[in-house]
Design a protein around this motif. Structure first.
Motif, PDB file in Angstrom:
ATOM      1  N   GLU A   2     -14.780  -7.843  28.587  1.00 19.92           N
ATOM      2  CA  GLU A   2     -14.189  -8.736  27.461  1.00 19.92           C
ATOM      3  C   GLU A   2     -15.426  -8.786  26.552  1.00 19.92           C
ATOM      4  O   GLU A   2     -16.509  -8.560  26.699  1.00 19.92           O
ATOM      5  CB  GLU A   2     -14.548 -10.156  28.225  1.00 19.92           C
ATOM      6  CG  GLU A   2     -13.363 -10.231  29.382  1.00 19.92           C
ATOM      7  CD  GLU A   2     -13.565 -11.571  29.894  1.00 19.92           C
ATOM      8  OE1 GLU A   2     -14.037 -12.550  29.635  1.00 19.92           O
ATOM      9  OE2 GLU A   2     -12.957 -11.911  31.018  1.00 19.92           O
ATOM     10  N   GLY A   3     -14.722  -8.756  25.176  1.00 20.79           N
ATOM     11  CA  GLY A   3     -15.516  -8.732  23.957  1.00 20.79           C
ATOM     12  C   GLY A   3     -15.492  -9.740  23.239  1.00 20.79           C
ATOM     13  O   GLY A   3     -14.339 -10.560  23.265  1.00 20.79           O
ATOM     14  N   ASP A   4     -16.407 -10.161  22.401  1.00 25.77           N
ATOM     15  CA  ASP A   4     -16.397 -11.054  21.386  1.00 25.77           C
ATOM     16  C   ASP A   4     -17.548 -10.822  20.293  1.00 25.77           C
ATOM     17  O   ASP A   4     -18.233 -10.182  20.576  1.00 25.77           O
ATOM     18  CB  ASP A   4     -16.559 -12.535  22.238  1.00 25.77           C
ATOM     19  CG  ASP A   4     -16.329 -13.895  21.486  1.00 25.77           C
ATOM     20  OD1 ASP A   4     -15.425 -13.689  20.287  1.00 25.77           O
ATOM     21  OD2 ASP A   4     -16.331 -14.957  22.079  1.00 25.77           O
ATOM     22  N   LEU A   5     -17.632 -12.159  19.367  1.00 23.90           N
ATOM     23  CA  LEU A   5     -18.622 -12.124  18.457  1.00 23.90           C
ATOM     24  C   LEU A   5     -19.428 -13.621  18.634  1.00 23.90           C
ATOM     25  O   LEU A   5     -18.448 -14.410  18.911  1.00 23.90           O
ATOM     26  CB  LEU A   5     -18.467 -11.917  17.047  1.00 23.90           C
ATOM     27  CG  LEU A   5     -17.824 -10.353  16.803  1.00 23.90           C
ATOM     28  CD1 LEU A   5     -17.606 -10.433  15.148  1.00 23.90           C
ATOM     29  CD2 LEU A   5     -18.609  -9.269  17.276  1.00 23.90           C
ATOM     30  N   ILE A   6     -20.618 -13.775  18.689  1.00 29.50           N
ATOM     31  CA  ILE A   6     -21.010 -14.887  18.427  1.00 29.50           C
ATOM     32  C   ILE A   6     -21.556 -14.787  17.206  1.00 29.50           C
ATOM     33  O   ILE A   6     -22.199 -14.164  16.760  1.00 29.50           O
ATOM     34  CB  ILE A   6     -22.156 -15.378  19.353  1.00 29.50           C
ATOM     35  CG1 ILE A   6     -23.320 -14.402  19.609  1.00 29.50           C
ATOM     36  CG2 ILE A   6     -21.602 -15.473  20.755  1.00 29.50           C
ATOM     37  CD1 ILE A   6     -24.344 -14.957  20.442  1.00 29.50           C
ATOM     38  N   LYS A   7     -21.347 -15.757  16.342  1.00 25.72           N
ATOM     39  CA  LYS A   7     -21.832 -15.985  15.136  1.00 25.72           C
ATOM     40  C   LYS A   7     -22.825 -16.805  14.609  1.00 25.72           C
ATOM     41  O   LYS A   7     -23.235 -17.863  15.366  1.00 25.72           O
ATOM     42  CB  LYS A   7     -20.655 -16.501  14.166  1.00 25.72           C
ATOM     43  CG  LYS A   7     -19.579 -15.302  14.018  1.00 25.72           C
ATOM     44  CD  LYS A   7     -18.428 -15.593  13.277  1.00 25.72           C
ATOM     45  CE  LYS A   7     -17.451 -14.483  13.380  1.00 25.72           C
ATOM     46  NZ  LYS A   7     -16.105 -14.786  12.547  1.00 25.72           N
ATOM     47  N   GLY A   8     -23.703 -16.666  13.717  1.00 29.16           N
ATOM     48  CA  GLY A   8     -24.791 -17.410  13.332  1.00 29.16           C
ATOM     49  C   GLY A   8     -24.441 -18.403  11.994  1.00 29.16           C
ATOM     50  O   GLY A   8     -23.197 -18.679  11.970  1.00 29.16           O
ATOM     51  N   GLU A   9     -25.550 -18.995  11.433  1.00 34.23           N
ATOM     52  CA  GLU A   9     -25.386 -20.016  10.540  1.00 34.23           C
ATOM     53  C   GLU A   9     -24.410 -19.613   9.564  1.00 34.23           C
ATOM     54  O   GLU A   9     -24.642 -18.578   8.980  1.00 34.23           O
ATOM     55  CB  GLU A   9     -26.891 -20.318   9.832  1.00 34.23           C
ATOM     56  CG  GLU A   9     -26.711 -21.330   8.941  1.00 34.23           C
ATOM     57  CD  GLU A   9     -28.299 -21.754   8.462  1.00 34.23           C
ATOM     58  OE1 GLU A   9     -28.430 -22.572   8.035  1.00 34.23           O
ATOM     59  OE2 GLU A   9     -29.101 -20.792   8.446  1.00 34.23           O
ATOM     60  N   ALA A  10     -23.459 -20.475   9.107  1.00 36.44           N
ATOM     61  CA  ALA A  10     -22.582 -20.300   8.025  1.00 36.44           C
ATOM     62  C   ALA A  10     -21.839 -18.827   8.250  1.00 36.44           C
ATOM     63  O   ALA A  10     -21.250 -18.492   7.237  1.00 36.44           O
ATOM     64  CB  ALA A  10     -23.225 -20.201   6.569  1.00 36.44           C
ATOM     65  N   TYR A  63      -9.770  -8.769  24.127  1.00 36.65           N
ATOM     66  CA  TYR A  63     -10.636  -9.507  22.877  1.00 36.65           C
ATOM     67  C   TYR A  63      -9.570 -10.699  22.501  1.00 36.65           C
ATOM     68  O   TYR A  63      -8.651 -10.795  22.886  1.00 36.65           O
ATOM     69  CB  TYR A  63     -10.545  -8.552  21.912  1.00 36.65           C
ATOM     70  CG  TYR A  63     -11.759  -8.738  21.095  1.00 36.65           C
ATOM     71  CD1 TYR A  63     -13.183  -8.296  21.456  1.00 36.65           C
ATOM     72  CD2 TYR A  63     -11.591  -9.488  19.659  1.00 36.65           C
ATOM     73  CE1 TYR A  63     -14.226  -8.347  20.289  1.00 36.65           C
ATOM     74  CE2 TYR A  63     -12.726  -9.668  19.032  1.00 36.65           C
ATOM     75  CZ  TYR A  63     -14.066  -9.095  19.381  1.00 36.65           C
ATOM     76  OH  TYR A  63     -15.148  -9.447  18.220  1.00 36.65           O
ATOM     77  N   ASP A  64     -10.155 -11.555  21.801  1.00 38.18           N
ATOM     78  CA  ASP A  64      -9.386 -12.712  21.009  1.00 38.18           C
ATOM     79  C   ASP A  64      -8.740 -12.159  19.815  1.00 38.18           C
ATOM     80  O   ASP A  64      -8.708 -10.757  19.751  1.00 38.18           O
ATOM     81  CB  ASP A  64     -10.372 -13.878  20.708  1.00 38.18           C
ATOM     82  CG  ASP A  64     -11.312 -13.454  19.883  1.00 38.18           C
ATOM     83  OD1 ASP A  64     -11.365 -12.293  19.126  1.00 38.18           O
ATOM     84  OD2 ASP A  64     -12.261 -14.313  19.442  1.00 38.18           O
ATOM     85  N   GLN A  65      -8.009 -13.002  18.872  1.00 40.74           N
ATOM     86  CA  GLN A  65      -7.344 -12.579  17.954  1.00 40.74           C
ATOM     87  C   GLN A  65      -7.905 -12.279  16.557  1.00 40.74           C
ATOM     88  O   GLN A  65      -7.601 -12.381  15.699  1.00 40.74           O
ATOM     89  CB  GLN A  65      -6.185 -13.609  17.840  1.00 40.74           C
ATOM     90  CG  GLN A  65      -5.266 -13.584  18.985  1.00 40.74           C
ATOM     91  CD  GLN A  65      -4.355 -12.541  19.039  1.00 40.74           C
ATOM     92  OE1 GLN A  65      -3.822 -11.979  18.068  1.00 40.74           O
ATOM     93  NE2 GLN A  65      -3.848 -12.067  20.170  1.00 40.74           N
ATOM     94  N   CYS A  86      -5.941 -11.313  24.085  1.00 41.69           N
ATOM     95  CA  CYS A  86      -5.553 -12.691  24.798  1.00 41.69           C
ATOM     96  C   CYS A  86      -4.650 -13.601  23.586  1.00 41.69           C
ATOM     97  O   CYS A  86      -4.668 -13.105  22.708  1.00 41.69           O
ATOM     98  CB  CYS A  86      -6.887 -13.535  25.265  1.00 41.69           C
ATOM     99  SG  CYS A  86      -7.808 -14.152  24.036  1.00 41.69           S
ATOM    100  N   ASP A  87      -4.176 -14.326  24.396  1.00 44.18           N
ATOM    101  CA  ASP A  87      -3.297 -15.323  23.534  1.00 44.18           C
ATOM    102  C   ASP A  87      -3.928 -16.129  22.520  1.00 44.18           C
ATOM    103  O   ASP A  87      -4.962 -16.519  22.984  1.00 44.18           O
ATOM    104  CB  ASP A  87      -2.305 -15.993  24.332  1.00 44.18           C
ATOM    105  CG  ASP A  87      -1.134 -15.317  25.399  1.00 44.18           C
ATOM    106  OD1 ASP A  87      -0.882 -14.157  24.808  1.00 44.18           O
ATOM    107  OD2 ASP A  87      -1.062 -15.725  26.647  1.00 44.18           O
ATOM    108  N   PRO A  88      -3.242 -16.616  21.327  1.00 43.25           N
ATOM    109  CA  PRO A  88      -4.042 -17.458  20.511  1.00 43.25           C
ATOM    110  C   PRO A  88      -4.446 -18.569  21.031  1.00 43.25           C
ATOM    111  O   PRO A  88      -3.742 -19.211  21.974  1.00 43.25           O
ATOM    112  CB  PRO A  88      -3.024 -17.569  19.362  1.00 43.25           C
ATOM    113  CG  PRO A  88      -1.880 -16.366  19.544  1.00 43.25           C
ATOM    114  CD  PRO A  88      -1.818 -16.021  20.770  1.00 43.25           C
TER     115      PRO A  88
END
Length: 161
Positions: A2-10, A63-65, A86-88
């Motif tokens: 499973e993949g994703d991004l975690i995002k930082g400030e702004a 992955y997400d959308q 995956c679904d939205p």
């Protein structure tokens, strides 16, 4: 996977997360600054990381959308991994990754600049989580379970995985 991004400030910084479904093994991916979530940056960083995994252990990724995976066909071609979405608005379809991202926030709190962490730092965070025993895994650590899976795939007769 499973993949994703975690995002930082702004949303000015990001770290890629890849979590293997069965073992819960985590791999973190440093994304270049600026525009860490661009499709080109994610394609290159995820391709490099996925190619470091033994072929039998990289069958598919969900992955997400997110727009950052716009070049998923190139990722699939370069790595041999099938990419699914995956679904939205359905994070439960990647629940292992979402849970792992929550655990990562112990090391990289929300609202911080994630670009300050080097790949070595990210590898250290992943190692801490990969060596932490999990109830879900019978109190084994993800790294231990992953290595057992890898051994089994390497010792299986040809054509059986």
């Amino acid at each position: 996977w499973e993949g994703d991004l975690i995002k930082g400030e702004a949303n000015a910084s990001a770290v890629g997360t890849l979590v293997e479904r069965t073992s819960r093994l985590l791999m973190l991916v440093k994304l270049p600054h600026p525009k860490p979530a661009s499709a080109a940056n994610v394609l290159q960083a995820f391709t490099d990381k996925l190619l470091s995994i033994a072929v039998p252990m990289r069958q598919s990724m969900t992955y997400d959308q997110g727009r950052e995976m716009a070049r998923h066909k190139e990722l699939a071609k370069a790595t041999g991994i099938a990419v699914y979405f995956c679904d939205p608005h359905s994070p439960w379809q990647r629940a292992i990754n979402e849970n792992t991202n929550g655990l990562l926030r112990q090391y990289m709190p929300k609202g911080t600049d994630l670009s300050v962490w080097s790949q070595d730092d990210l590898d250290a965070f992943a190692f801490k989580l990969n060596t932490r025993p999990r109830k879900r895994l019978g109190f084994k650590a993800p790294l231990e379970v992953f290595m057992d899976l890898l051994k089994r795939t390497q010792s299986a007769p040809a054509g059986v995985h």
